[in-house]
Design a protein around this motif. Structure first.
Motif, PDB file in Angstrom:
ATOM      1  N   HIS A   1      41.125  86.133 -35.752  1.00  0.00           N
ATOM      2  CA  HIS A   1      40.482  85.301 -34.728  1.00  0.00           C
ATOM      3  C   HIS A   1      40.194  86.146 -33.498  1.00  0.00           C
ATOM      4  CE1 HIS A   1      44.657  85.427 -33.419  1.00  0.00           C
ATOM      5  NE2 HIS A   1      44.219  85.131 -32.197  1.00  0.00           N
TER       6      HIS A   1
ATOM      7  N   ASP B   1      40.416  85.574 -29.209  1.00  0.00           N
ATOM      8  CA  ASP B   1      40.997  84.613 -28.260  1.00  0.00           C
ATOM      9  C   ASP B   1      39.850  83.960 -27.495  1.00  0.00           C
ATOM     10  OD1 ASP B   1      43.434  85.399 -29.199  1.00  0.00           O
ATOM     11  OD2 ASP B   1      43.962  86.624 -27.476  1.00  0.00           O
TER      12      ASP B   1
ATOM     13  N   HIS C   1      41.355  89.958 -34.146  1.00  0.00           N
ATOM     14  CA  HIS C   1      42.695  90.467 -34.434  1.00  0.00           C
ATOM     15  C   HIS C   1      43.456  89.507 -35.338  1.00  0.00           C
ATOM     16  CE1 HIS C   1      42.866  88.136 -30.695  1.00  0.00           C
ATOM     17  NE2 HIS C   1      44.130  87.850 -30.962  1.00  0.00           N
TER      18      HIS C   1
END
Ligand code: AKG
Ligand code: FE2
Length: 150
Positions: free
Chosen positions: A54, A56, A111
């Motif tokens: 994903h 952030d 990440h």
């Protein structure tokens, strides 16, 4: 931690060549939240993910490793690279809104977390929110310089 986030954003504004307030102001007075993650050891690493890939969503993420267990990985050019824990150091993660504000000069990185087979892993996350609830656009000075929004 608000002070640290503000300092980092001030450095980024200088690096981008925009007014400090233009960037820092987008974060001033916005919520900062904290999460603690604990990843127990997992002998079946190939079958599980600690956290799926994903980016952030908010503005800026600060990550503190509590131990020296590895697990965080970032994706670059289609490959995954480990982010090794450094004692006492924060990992600074650019999130989606900062990516847009900087017109892509700072990229929101994909990440994930893989569990370790033998050792538990604990991280402390600080999420610094930016101006949301409206349209998020690149800072005007950057569009003029870059010739368009990315
Ligand atoms: O615990 C970690 O190392 C990363 C957690 C993470 O990516 C997140 O909470 O968004
Ligand atoms: Fe994340």
């Amino acid at each position: 931690m608000i002070g640290l986030a503000t300092k980092l954003l001030g450095f980024m504004a200088a690096d981008l060549g925009v007014e400090r307030e233009a960037l820092v102001g987008a974060f001033t007075g916005r919520r900062q939240s904290m999460a603690i993650h604990h990843y127990p050891p997992c002998p079946h690493r190939e079958k599980v993910l600690g956290i799926t890939p994903h980016t952030d969503g908010l503005g800026l993420t600060l990550l503190l490793h509590v131990d020296d267990t590895p697990g965080l990985q970032i994706r670059r050019g289609g490959r995954w690279f480990p982010v090794r824990p450094l004692p006492g150091a924060f990992v600074v993660n650019v999130a989606d809104i900062l990516d847009v504000l900087s017109n892509g000069a700072y990229r929101s990185v994909d990440h994930r977390v893989l569990p370790d087979a033998e050792r538990a892993r604990t991280t402390v996350m600080i999420f610094q929110e930016a101006a949301v609830g409206g349209e998020v656009a690149p800072l005007p000075g950057l569009v003029a310089k870059g010739g368009g929004a990315l």
